[in-house]
Design an enzyme around this catalytic site. Sequence first.
Site, mmCIF file in Angstrom:
data_model
loop_
_atom_site.group_PDB
_atom_site.id
_atom_site.type_symbol
_atom_site.label_atom_id
_atom_site.label_comp_id
_atom_site.label_asym_id
_atom_site.label_seq_id
_atom_site.Cartn_x
_atom_site.Cartn_y
_atom_site.Cartn_z
ATOM 1 N N SER A 26 -15.765 15.428 -10.644
ATOM 2 C CA SER A 26 -14.874 14.487 -10.990
ATOM 3 C C SER A 26 -13.426 14.797 -11.603
ATOM 4 O O SER A 26 -13.350 15.978 -11.949
ATOM 5 C CB SER A 26 -15.196 13.464 -12.134
ATOM 6 O OG SER A 26 -14.515 12.343 -12.018
ATOM 7 N N GLY A 27 -12.391 13.720 -11.334
ATOM 8 C CA GLY A 27 -11.006 13.826 -12.021
ATOM 9 C C GLY A 27 -10.389 15.345 -11.962
ATOM 10 O O GLY A 27 -10.135 15.864 -10.984
ATOM 11 N N ASP A 47 -21.421 20.771 -12.981
ATOM 12 C CA ASP A 47 -21.637 19.265 -13.324
ATOM 13 C C ASP A 47 -22.728 18.798 -13.551
ATOM 14 O O ASP A 47 -23.806 19.475 -13.199
ATOM 15 C CB ASP A 47 -20.582 18.327 -12.482
ATOM 16 C CG ASP A 47 -19.880 17.351 -13.095
ATOM 17 O OD1 ASP A 47 -20.544 16.574 -13.607
ATOM 18 O OD2 ASP A 47 -18.402 17.275 -13.331
ATOM 19 N N ASP A 71 -25.835 21.250 -17.495
ATOM 20 C CA ASP A 71 -25.571 20.289 -18.605
ATOM 21 C C ASP A 71 -24.813 21.353 -19.646
ATOM 22 O O ASP A 71 -25.707 22.145 -20.037
ATOM 23 C CB ASP A 71 -26.639 19.706 -19.367
ATOM 24 C CG ASP A 71 -26.101 18.818 -20.689
ATOM 25 O OD1 ASP A 71 -25.071 19.016 -21.259
ATOM 26 O OD2 ASP A 71 -27.069 18.029 -21.280
ATOM 27 N N TYR A 163 -13.091 11.927 -30.422
ATOM 28 C CA TYR A 163 -12.780 12.637 -29.332
ATOM 29 C C TYR A 163 -11.515 13.535 -29.829
ATOM 30 O O TYR A 163 -11.849 14.859 -29.450
ATOM 31 C CB TYR A 163 -12.119 11.652 -28.397
ATOM 32 C CG TYR A 163 -11.718 12.260 -26.986
ATOM 33 C CD1 TYR A 163 -12.512 12.631 -26.089
ATOM 34 C CD2 TYR A 163 -10.186 12.615 -26.992
ATOM 35 C CE1 TYR A 163 -11.775 13.207 -24.778
ATOM 36 C CE2 TYR A 163 -9.650 12.998 -25.830
ATOM 37 C CZ TYR A 163 -10.425 13.429 -24.786
ATOM 38 O OH TYR A 163 -10.044 13.985 -23.594
ATOM 39 N N LYS A 167 -11.356 17.857 -29.645
ATOM 40 C CA LYS A 167 -10.368 18.489 -28.947
ATOM 41 C C LYS A 167 -9.667 19.458 -29.963
ATOM 42 O O LYS A 167 -9.161 20.681 -29.374
ATOM 43 C CB LYS A 167 -9.440 17.690 -28.331
ATOM 44 C CG LYS A 167 -10.047 16.858 -27.010
ATOM 45 C CD LYS A 167 -10.711 17.839 -26.015
ATOM 46 C CE LYS A 167 -11.174 17.302 -24.920
ATOM 47 N NZ LYS A 167 -11.801 17.905 -23.591
ATOM 48 N N THR A 198 -7.894 9.028 -14.436
ATOM 49 C CA THR A 198 -9.234 9.435 -13.903
ATOM 50 C C THR A 198 -10.256 8.474 -14.392
ATOM 51 O O THR A 198 -10.006 7.808 -15.111
ATOM 52 C CB THR A 198 -9.650 10.740 -14.381
ATOM 53 O OG1 THR A 198 -9.925 10.906 -15.879
ATOM 54 C CG2 THR A 198 -8.545 12.108 -14.192
HETATM 55 P P1 NAP Z 1 -13.995 12.732 -15.744
HETATM 56 O O1 NAP Z 1 -13.366 12.438 -14.414
HETATM 57 O O2 NAP Z 1 -14.881 11.903 -16.232
HETATM 58 O O3 NAP Z 1 -14.445 14.244 -15.329
HETATM 59 C C1 NAP Z 1 -15.221 14.814 -16.275
HETATM 60 C C2 NAP Z 1 -16.585 15.447 -15.822
HETATM 61 O O4 NAP Z 1 -17.527 16.174 -16.483
HETATM 62 C C3 NAP Z 1 -17.566 14.318 -15.109
HETATM 63 O O5 NAP Z 1 -18.003 14.437 -13.749
HETATM 64 C C4 NAP Z 1 -18.596 14.234 -16.086
HETATM 65 O O6 NAP Z 1 -19.887 13.791 -15.542
HETATM 66 C C5 NAP Z 1 -18.683 15.739 -16.335
HETATM 67 N N1 NAP Z 1 -19.558 15.919 -17.514
HETATM 68 C C6 NAP Z 1 -19.925 15.272 -18.445
HETATM 69 N N2 NAP Z 1 -20.731 15.530 -19.516
HETATM 70 C C7 NAP Z 1 -21.056 16.712 -18.909
HETATM 71 C C8 NAP Z 1 -22.015 17.637 -19.350
HETATM 72 N N3 NAP Z 1 -22.424 17.775 -20.576
HETATM 73 N N4 NAP Z 1 -22.360 18.844 -18.442
HETATM 74 C C9 NAP Z 1 -21.550 19.061 -17.459
HETATM 75 N N5 NAP Z 1 -20.642 18.202 -16.886
HETATM 76 C C10 NAP Z 1 -20.462 16.990 -17.593
HETATM 77 O O7 NAP Z 1 -13.082 13.200 -16.684
HETATM 78 P P2 NAP Z 1 -11.437 13.872 -16.657
HETATM 79 O O8 NAP Z 1 -10.510 13.028 -16.944
HETATM 80 O O9 NAP Z 1 -11.327 14.608 -15.412
HETATM 81 O O10 NAP Z 1 -11.465 14.908 -17.739
HETATM 82 C C11 NAP Z 1 -11.831 16.195 -17.725
HETATM 83 C C12 NAP Z 1 -11.231 17.096 -19.021
HETATM 84 O O11 NAP Z 1 -10.076 16.655 -19.180
HETATM 85 C C13 NAP Z 1 -12.216 16.244 -20.177
HETATM 86 O O12 NAP Z 1 -12.407 17.575 -20.944
HETATM 87 C C14 NAP Z 1 -11.229 15.617 -20.838
HETATM 88 O O13 NAP Z 1 -11.546 15.407 -22.374
HETATM 89 C C15 NAP Z 1 -9.965 16.211 -20.608
HETATM 90 N N6 NAP Z 1 -8.725 15.305 -20.635
HETATM 91 C C16 NAP Z 1 -8.398 14.278 -19.927
HETATM 92 C C17 NAP Z 1 -7.326 13.514 -19.993
HETATM 93 C C18 NAP Z 1 -6.797 12.367 -18.798
HETATM 94 O O14 NAP Z 1 -6.143 11.780 -19.286
HETATM 95 N N7 NAP Z 1 -7.774 12.300 -17.799
HETATM 96 C C19 NAP Z 1 -6.394 13.615 -20.700
HETATM 97 C C20 NAP Z 1 -6.797 14.638 -21.817
HETATM 98 C C21 NAP Z 1 -7.728 15.450 -21.696
HETATM 99 P P3 NAP Z 1 -20.465 12.243 -15.653
HETATM 100 O O15 NAP Z 1 -19.080 11.316 -14.934
HETATM 101 O O16 NAP Z 1 -21.586 12.022 -15.158
HETATM 102 O O17 NAP Z 1 -20.223 11.952 -17.125
#
Ligand code: NAP
Length: 268
Positions: A26-27, A47, A71, A163, A167, A198
């Site tokens: 995802s994302g 994932d 996981d 959260y 980080k 995302t």
């Molecule tokens: P996302 O679209 O929810 O993607 C995260 C992915 O990680 C999802 O597929 C999720 O699966 C998977 N995941 C969750 N728990 C897991 C586990 N225990 N083992 C393996 N995979 C797991 O989120 P994103 O926005 O792309 O975020 C990616 C990273 O960027 C994260 O670390 C987030 O904290 C960081 N981040 C994002 C933003 C933003 O604005 N988007 C900003 C700052 C930092 P499920 O969907 O099934 O839970």
Amino acid sequence: MDDDMNRTMRAFRLDGRVAVITGAGSGLGREAARVFAEAGASLVLVDIDTDGMERTAVLCNDAAATIETVDISDRGAVDDLADRVIAAAGRLDAWINCAGIGYMHPLFATDAERAAKVVAVNMMGAFWCCAAAGRVMRERGGGAIVNISSGGGSAPVPGVSIYGMTKAGVNSLTWTSAAELGPYGIRVNAVAPGWIETPMSSLMYRDERGEVDPARRQALIDHMEQVSPLGIIGEPADIAYALLYFASDAARFITGQVLNVTGGAAHG
Ligand code: NAP
């Protein structure tokens, strides 16, 4: 001139290299996979969302993309994964830690079970991944690890509490791992994204029933544009390019850094 240009472009490419990308279903992880595939890497997508990874693999076109449903909060499973990558591919050049879960609640409204899960995945998951990647990269003589932090890990943002705390832990993990693993030719850096739309970050504009609130979404986008001196919000590719830079030889002299990719905003 052509040779110089080719040498420069080659420094940013990952041809013949093997990259593990967690959160690839995802994302930001999905976009990182697409960009790394374009840069020539063979990919191991990791994932808990297998269907999501299958959709990501399609976006990666011809790049060899192996899917691993793991996981990352499970230390043993992560260790086994690192061993499987070496057994199958014979090498591991880059490990990108994108997996994570979001949680936005004020201090007094924090649910203990959910808080423990956020710590287990965002902070300890990244920790086990760094340890496993470091172990096998050390045996092979080097590599690059890139973590995903967040603007909220180093700046005060109301509601980000647990959260943001995880980080901040990822930032510390990045500095410590870089110091410990540098002598083995392993670089460790982190990218701290600002708000990028995302599935996870949509939490910030969903209502209590989980439905998208269009007015809240627009207000959030307007706010994010205002806090950036550039007046824009970022896209997943903006983060993926920073991850690629750290993973590539172009960053061979850089380790232990946390790079804000926030459009110049103090935090996301
Ligand atoms: P996302 O679209 O929810 O993607 C995260 C992915 O990680 C999802 O597929 C999720 O699966 C998977 N995941 C969750 N728990 C897991 C586990 N225990 N083992 C393996 N995979 C797991 O989120 P994103 O926005 O792309 O975020 C990616 C990273 O960027 C994260 O670390 C987030 O904290 C960081 N981040 C994002 C933003 C933003 O604005 N988007 C900003 C700052 C930092 P499920 O969907 O099934 O839970």
